[in-house]
Write a protein that holds these residues in place. Structure first.
Motif, PDB file in Angstrom:
ATOM      1  N   SER A  25       0.826  -1.208   0.000  1.00 49.08           N
ATOM      2  CA  SER A  25       0.000   0.000   0.000  1.00 49.08           C
ATOM      3  C   SER A  25       0.862   1.261   0.000  1.00 49.08           C
ATOM      4  O   SER A  25       0.550   2.236  -0.699  1.00 49.08           O
ATOM      5  N   ARG A  26       1.938   1.240   0.758  1.00 45.66           N
ATOM      6  CA  ARG A  26       2.812   2.423   0.842  1.00 45.66           C
ATOM      7  C   ARG A  26       3.380   2.788  -0.519  1.00 45.66           C
ATOM      8  O   ARG A  26       3.488   3.969  -0.861  1.00 45.66           O
ATOM      9  N   ALA A 128     -14.955   3.989   8.773  1.00 46.05           N
ATOM     10  CA  ALA A 128     -13.850   3.098   9.143  1.00 46.05           C
ATOM     11  C   ALA A 128     -14.023   1.653   8.701  1.00 46.05           C
ATOM     12  O   ALA A 128     -13.763   0.734   9.483  1.00 46.05           O
ATOM     13  N   PRO A 129     -14.460   1.405   7.466  1.00 42.68           N
ATOM     14  CA  PRO A 129     -14.540   0.002   7.028  1.00 42.68           C
ATOM     15  C   PRO A 129     -13.135  -0.582   6.913  1.00 42.68           C
ATOM     16  O   PRO A 129     -12.209   0.091   6.446  1.00 42.68           O
ATOM     17  N   GLU A 130     -12.980  -1.821   7.345  1.00 37.97           N
ATOM     18  CA  GLU A 130     -11.656  -2.438   7.369  1.00 37.97           C
ATOM     19  C   GLU A 130     -11.489  -3.524   6.320  1.00 37.97           C
ATOM     20  O   GLU A 130     -10.463  -3.602   5.660  1.00 37.97           O
ATOM     21  N   LYS A 131     -12.470  -4.401   6.182  1.00 38.19           N
ATOM     22  CA  LYS A 131     -12.319  -5.575   5.332  1.00 38.19           C
ATOM     23  C   LYS A 131     -12.497  -5.197   3.856  1.00 38.19           C
ATOM     24  O   LYS A 131     -13.531  -4.640   3.476  1.00 38.19           O
ATOM     25  N   PRO A 132     -11.493  -5.493   3.033  1.00 35.29           N
ATOM     26  CA  PRO A 132     -11.624  -5.186   1.602  1.00 35.29           C
ATOM     27  C   PRO A 132     -12.877  -5.777   0.973  1.00 35.29           C
ATOM     28  O   PRO A 132     -13.513  -5.144   0.125  1.00 35.29           O
ATOM     29  N   ALA A 155     -10.652   5.895   6.735  1.00 31.89           N
ATOM     30  CA  ALA A 155     -10.404   4.634   6.028  1.00 31.89           C
ATOM     31  C   ALA A 155      -9.306   3.815   6.692  1.00 31.89           C
ATOM     32  O   ALA A 155      -8.259   4.345   7.065  1.00 31.89           O
ATOM     33  N   LYS A 156      -9.557   2.531   6.843  1.00 34.63           N
ATOM     34  CA  LYS A 156      -8.583   1.605   7.413  1.00 34.63           C
ATOM     35  C   LYS A 156      -7.875   0.799   6.335  1.00 34.63           C
ATOM     36  O   LYS A 156      -6.865   0.155   6.603  1.00 34.63           O
ATOM     37  N   SER A 157      -8.417   0.804   5.127  1.00 37.97           N
ATOM     38  CA  SER A 157      -7.822   0.061   4.016  1.00 37.97           C
ATOM     39  C   SER A 157      -7.515   1.020   2.876  1.00 37.97           C
ATOM     40  O   SER A 157      -8.228   2.002   2.660  1.00 37.97           O
ATOM     41  N   ASP A 158      -6.445   0.735   2.156  1.00 31.41           N
ATOM     42  CA  ASP A 158      -6.097   1.475   0.954  1.00 31.41           C
ATOM     43  C   ASP A 158      -7.165   1.214  -0.103  1.00 31.41           C
ATOM     44  O   ASP A 158      -7.462   0.066  -0.428  1.00 31.41           O
ATOM     45  N   PRO A 162      -5.725  -4.397  -4.188  1.00 27.79           N
ATOM     46  CA  PRO A 162      -6.238  -5.303  -5.229  1.00 27.79           C
ATOM     47  C   PRO A 162      -7.462  -6.099  -4.788  1.00 27.79           C
ATOM     48  O   PRO A 162      -8.324  -6.426  -5.616  1.00 27.79           O
ATOM     49  N   ASN A 163      -7.560  -6.416  -3.493  1.00 32.94           N
ATOM     50  CA  ASN A 163      -8.715  -7.179  -3.013  1.00 32.94           C
ATOM     51  C   ASN A 163      -9.998  -6.355  -3.066  1.00 32.94           C
ATOM     52  O   ASN A 163     -11.091  -6.902  -3.269  1.00 32.94           O
ATOM     53  N   ILE A 164      -9.897  -5.037  -2.896  1.00 35.64           N
ATOM     54  CA  ILE A 164     -11.071  -4.170  -3.024  1.00 35.64           C
ATOM     55  C   ILE A 164     -11.492  -4.107  -4.492  1.00 35.64           C
ATOM     56  O   ILE A 164     -12.686  -4.184  -4.815  1.00 35.64           O
ATOM     57  N   ILE A 165     -10.529  -3.982  -5.381  1.00 36.78           N
ATOM     58  CA  ILE A 165     -10.843  -3.932  -6.807  1.00 36.78           C
ATOM     59  C   ILE A 165     -11.519  -5.227  -7.244  1.00 36.78           C
ATOM     60  O   ILE A 165     -12.533  -5.209  -7.945  1.00 36.78           O
ATOM     61  N   ARG A 166     -10.977  -6.363  -6.802  1.00 36.76           N
ATOM     62  CA  ARG A 166     -11.554  -7.657  -7.180  1.00 36.76           C
ATOM     63  C   ARG A 166     -12.956  -7.827  -6.602  1.00 36.76           C
ATOM     64  O   ARG A 166     -13.881  -8.252  -7.302  1.00 36.76           O
ATOM     65  N   SER A 167     -13.130  -7.521  -5.315  1.00 36.70           N
ATOM     66  CA  SER A 167     -14.427  -7.752  -4.679  1.00 36.70           C
ATOM     67  C   SER A 167     -15.484  -6.760  -5.162  1.00 36.70           C
ATOM     68  O   SER A 167     -16.679  -7.050  -5.097  1.00 36.70           O
ATOM     69  N   SER A 168     -15.055  -5.604  -5.661  1.00 36.09           N
ATOM     70  CA  SER A 168     -16.015  -4.643  -6.218  1.00 36.09           C
ATOM     71  C   SER A 168     -16.333  -4.947  -7.672  1.00 36.09           C
ATOM     72  O   SER A 168     -17.198  -4.299  -8.267  1.00 36.09           O
ATOM     73  N   VAL A 169     -15.629  -5.935  -8.248  1.00 32.12           N
ATOM     74  CA  VAL A 169     -15.763  -6.304  -9.665  1.00 32.12           C
ATOM     75  C   VAL A 169     -15.597  -5.065 -10.550  1.00 32.12           C
ATOM     76  O   VAL A 169     -16.309  -4.891 -11.537  1.00 32.12           O
ATOM     77  N   GLY A 170     -14.685  -4.201 -10.161  1.00 29.56           N
ATOM     78  CA  GLY A 170     -14.406  -3.011 -10.943  1.00 29.56           C
ATOM     79  C   GLY A 170     -15.326  -1.834 -10.671  1.00 29.56           C
ATOM     80  O   GLY A 170     -15.160  -0.758 -11.267  1.00 29.56           O
TER      81      GLY A 170
END
Length: 269
Positions: A25-26, A128-132, A155-158, A162-170
Motif C-alpha cells: 500500500s505504501r 472506518a470500514p476495514e475488510k476489503p 479509512a482503514k484500508s487502501d 487489489p482485493n477491493i478492486i476484485r471484490s467490487s468487480v471493478g
C-alpha cells in the motif's frame, strides 16, 4: 502507441515494480499507481476515466489487435507490453484475467474533488470500514443502486488494494468516491444540507418509516463497534432494521443494501 515486443524474465524491473504495487500500500500511495487485473475491470477503469500507464498482455489469451479494440477512444494510450507465460503466471492473481494486467494512475478522492450533480442526492457513508471484501460489496451495491456518491471516513484500508478492486468487480472505477475524516464528512454533509441518517441501535426509527426522499446520507459503521459517538451526536435521525432472530446486527454491506434500496423505493415516481 509504443510497443515492447516481449518481456520474458520475471526479474525484469517493470515486472518487479508491478509485484511491489500489488503487495505494498505504501508504494501505491508513494507512486500514485495501482494494478488493474482483468478485461471487465479494464473496461470499467477506462469508462471511469482512469489514466493507464502500462498494459501487459499475454498473447496466448488476447491478441494485440483485440487489445487495441479495448483501447479505442483512450486519449493517452498506455505503453503496451507483451509478456511470456512465466511472467504472466508470476503477476496474475487469478486465471480469469483474460490475459490483461495494467498499471494505472490513482485518482484524488478528497471531499473538495467530489462532484455531485444531483439536486436531491442519495449518498452512502461508511465509517472506518476495514475488510476489503466489505468495501467491495458496498461499492457493488452503490453501483447497482446508482447512488450519487460513496464517502468513506477514517479509512482503514487502501482504496486501491487489489482485493477491493476484485471484490467490487471493478465498481470502484465507476463509483463517485470521496474520503475524509468523520469531522470533515459531517461538515461536508451539513454544508450541503444533506440529512444524516445513522444506522444505530439506540434512539432509532424503523427504516421503513423514515423519509429518504430528501437529500440523504445513509451512514453505516462496522459490525464490531458500530458508529462513533461523533456521528450519533450529529445524526438527524437514527435508523434501525428490525431483527427477528437472536443477533442484533448484520454484515455491513447487507445492512447498507437494505437501507439503500428502501430509499430507492421511496424515491420512485
Amino acid at each position: 502507441m509504443s510497443y515492447i515486443k516481449e518481456i520474458n524474465s520475471v526479474n525484469n524491473p517493470l515486472v518487479r515494480q508491478t509485484l511491489v504495487l500489488m503487495e505494498k500500500s505504501r508504494e501505491r500511495k508513494k507512486k500514485g499507481l495501482f494494478i488493474i487485473e482483468g478485461i471487465k475491470e479494464l473496461e470499467l477503469a477506462i469508462k471511469g476515466g482512469y489514466a493507464l500507464k502500462t498494459l501487459f498482455y499475454y498473447p496466448e489469451l488476447i491478441s494485440y489487435d483485440t487489445l487495441l479494440e479495448y483501447l479505442k477512444g483512450v486519449e493517452d494510450p498506455p505503453e503496451l507490453v507483451s509478456i511470456s507465460k512465466g511472467v504472466f503466471q508470476k503477476i496474475a492473481y487469478r486465471d480469469s484475467t483474460g490475459g490483461i494486467i495494467a498499471i494505472a494512475k490513482t485518482k484524488e478522492h478528497a471531499l473538495d474533488h467530489l462532484k455531485i450533480s444531483s439536486k436531491n442526492p442519495l449518498i452512502l457513508v461508511a465509517e472506518a470500514p476495514e475488510k476489503p471484501g466489505n468495501i467491495g460489496a458496498l461499492l457493488r451495491t452503490s453501483d447497482a443502486a446508482g447512488l450519487d456518491a460513496v464517502i468513506i471516513t477514517n479509512a482503514k484500508s487502501d482504496l486501491y488494494n487489489p482485493n477491493i478492486i476484485r471484490s467490487s468487480v471493478g465498481c470502484l472505477f465507476t463509483t463517485n468516491i470521496g474520503m475524509g475524516t468523520t469531522e470533515e464528512v459531517i461538515r461536508y454533509l451539513k454544508n450541503n444540507n444533506i440529512t444524516i441518517n445513522c444506522a444505530a441501535l439506540t434512539a432509532s426509527k424503523e427504516y421503513t418509516s423514515v423519509d429518504f426522499t430528501q437529500p440523504t446520507a445513509i451512514v453505516v459503521g462496522t459490525e464490531a463497534t458500530g458508529l462513533s459517538e461523533e456521528w450519533l451526536q450529529e445524526s438527524d435521525q437514527n435508523i434501525i432494521i428490525p431483527m427477528q432472530g437472536e443477533i442484533d446486527s448484520m454484515n455491513v454491506s447487507v445492512s447498507a443494501a437494505i437501507l439503500i434500496f428502501e430509499a430507492i423505493r421511496q424515491r420512485k415516481p
